[in-house]
Scaffold this motif. Sequence first.
Motif, PDB file in Angstrom:
ATOM      1  N   TYR A   1      33.181  36.940 -16.900  1.00  0.00           N
ATOM      2  CA  TYR A   1      33.050  35.460 -16.536  1.00  0.00           C
ATOM      3  C   TYR A   1      32.445  34.597 -17.611  1.00  0.00           C
TER       4      TYR A   1
ATOM      5  N   GLY B   1      37.349  35.130  -6.433  1.00  0.00           N
ATOM      6  CA  GLY B   1      37.677  33.735  -6.849  1.00  0.00           C
ATOM      7  C   GLY B   1      37.091  33.367  -7.952  1.00  0.00           C
TER       8      GLY B   1
ATOM      9  N   ARG C   1      39.250  34.600 -10.667  1.00  0.00           N
ATOM     10  CA  ARG C   1      40.933  33.856 -10.627  1.00  0.00           C
ATOM     11  C   ARG C   1      40.493  32.216 -11.240  1.00  0.00           C
ATOM     12  N   ASP C   2      39.620  31.773 -11.009  1.00  0.00           N
ATOM     13  CA  ASP C   2      39.082  30.395 -11.409  1.00  0.00           C
ATOM     14  C   ASP C   2      39.104  30.351 -12.958  1.00  0.00           C
ATOM     15  N   ARG C   3      38.899  31.400 -13.565  1.00  0.00           N
ATOM     16  CA  ARG C   3      38.437  31.040 -14.847  1.00  0.00           C
ATOM     17  C   ARG C   3      39.755  31.234 -15.928  1.00  0.00           C
TER      18      ARG C   3
END
Length: 369
Positions: free
Chosen positions: A131, A173, A176-178
């Motif tokens: 992340y 999530g 995926r969002d990154r």
Amino acid sequence: MTEPTPHGDRQVDATSTAEERELEAALRPKNLDEFVGQPRVRQQLSLVLQASQLRQAPAEHVLLSGPPGLGKTTLAMIIAQEMNAPLRISSGPAIQHAGDLAAILSSLTEGEVLFLDEIHRISRTAEEMLYMAMEDFRVDIIVGKGAGATAIPLELPPFTLVGATTRAGLLQGPLRDRFGFTGHLEFYDVDELVLVLRRSAMMLDLRLSPDAFVEIASRSRGTPRIANRLLRRVRDWALVHQIHTIDVAAAQAALDMYEVDERGLDRLDRAVLEALCLKFGGGPVGLSTLAIAVGEEVETVETVAEPYLVREGLLGRTPRGRVATAAAWEHLGLRAPDDAQQGQRMSTRNVSDQSGANPDQDNPETPLW
Ligand SMILES: Nc1ncnc2c1ncn2[C@@H]1O[C@H](COP(=O)(O)OP(=O)(O)OP(=O)(O)O)[C@@H](O)[C@H]1O
């Protein structure tokens, strides 16, 4: 000699072995123009790459999802090629500790493309490290243990992560969002597979008639990897039979020999349908009973044969077990009993709301392509 496929002699399996990957490497398209099909993903990706070149910065992180053999690895290589950047390849299963990931990240060079195949399988601790690496190009290396542990921040050069997954639904999530861009690869239609085959045939110096290409493409389950594998089987057959131009009859004879039928079903797929129709009157029948009837493991039937049969509308998964559809009876050249057809229509329902606890029920972990 026929090269091995992951599931024994299954020519229509969409995954590949290490040996086969070497053969595949030679046939990989090298740039977006050579990459056949997937027009939307290609167009969007092309825009992402052009924008990054104009910005003179590494491209945004890219997530590619879709069933095996549709071109995710190929696209990752193309991204590096188009960015004129080096490519580092690793995979989720190889990254079981945060330290494994830290070692890779800390050795990246500026602009490098890091391809993580099966990204849904990296460990939780590595995922958390990812992340920060994706967002801030920084990681914290933890030194020591317990109360004495300290985090040493490490700056990373800007890089592009290309993640590939066959199971996008299993990605957390926050991960995926990154990703700045997500592309989902779809199965190819016959015309697109013909283009893939034409290109491969040219590279392998093979001559085929137009309808021979269509014949192979139709049996390839919408998957370039399978198309290229079947082409190699047809090539072997033609070589042994001293045929210089492969026509539709030669392609049919070769693929019939490998028991891949005109719809891309192989022996196991047909055995499942035959057991369902002939032994159980079209079902419903429990998955474990069905597996015993065809002499296979439950897992093999569920993960190897069933997804394609469901996708083709030949098999239905119901709360009471598996059922053959009218199309399955037709495909086997059998007449469906009227009452079976009616019963199936009433009992077939979506699989997504079922639990995987009982082997006779659907496992939501099982992909349905
Ligand atoms: N669009 C395409 N055009 C031409 N060839 C393709 C295309 N997509 C895939 N191929 C060929 O199919 C083979 C498999 O592709 P690739 O390894 O990229 O699939 P994948 O999606 O990464 O599979 P996996 O999920 O198993 O890693 C390669 O030989 C590649 O050249």
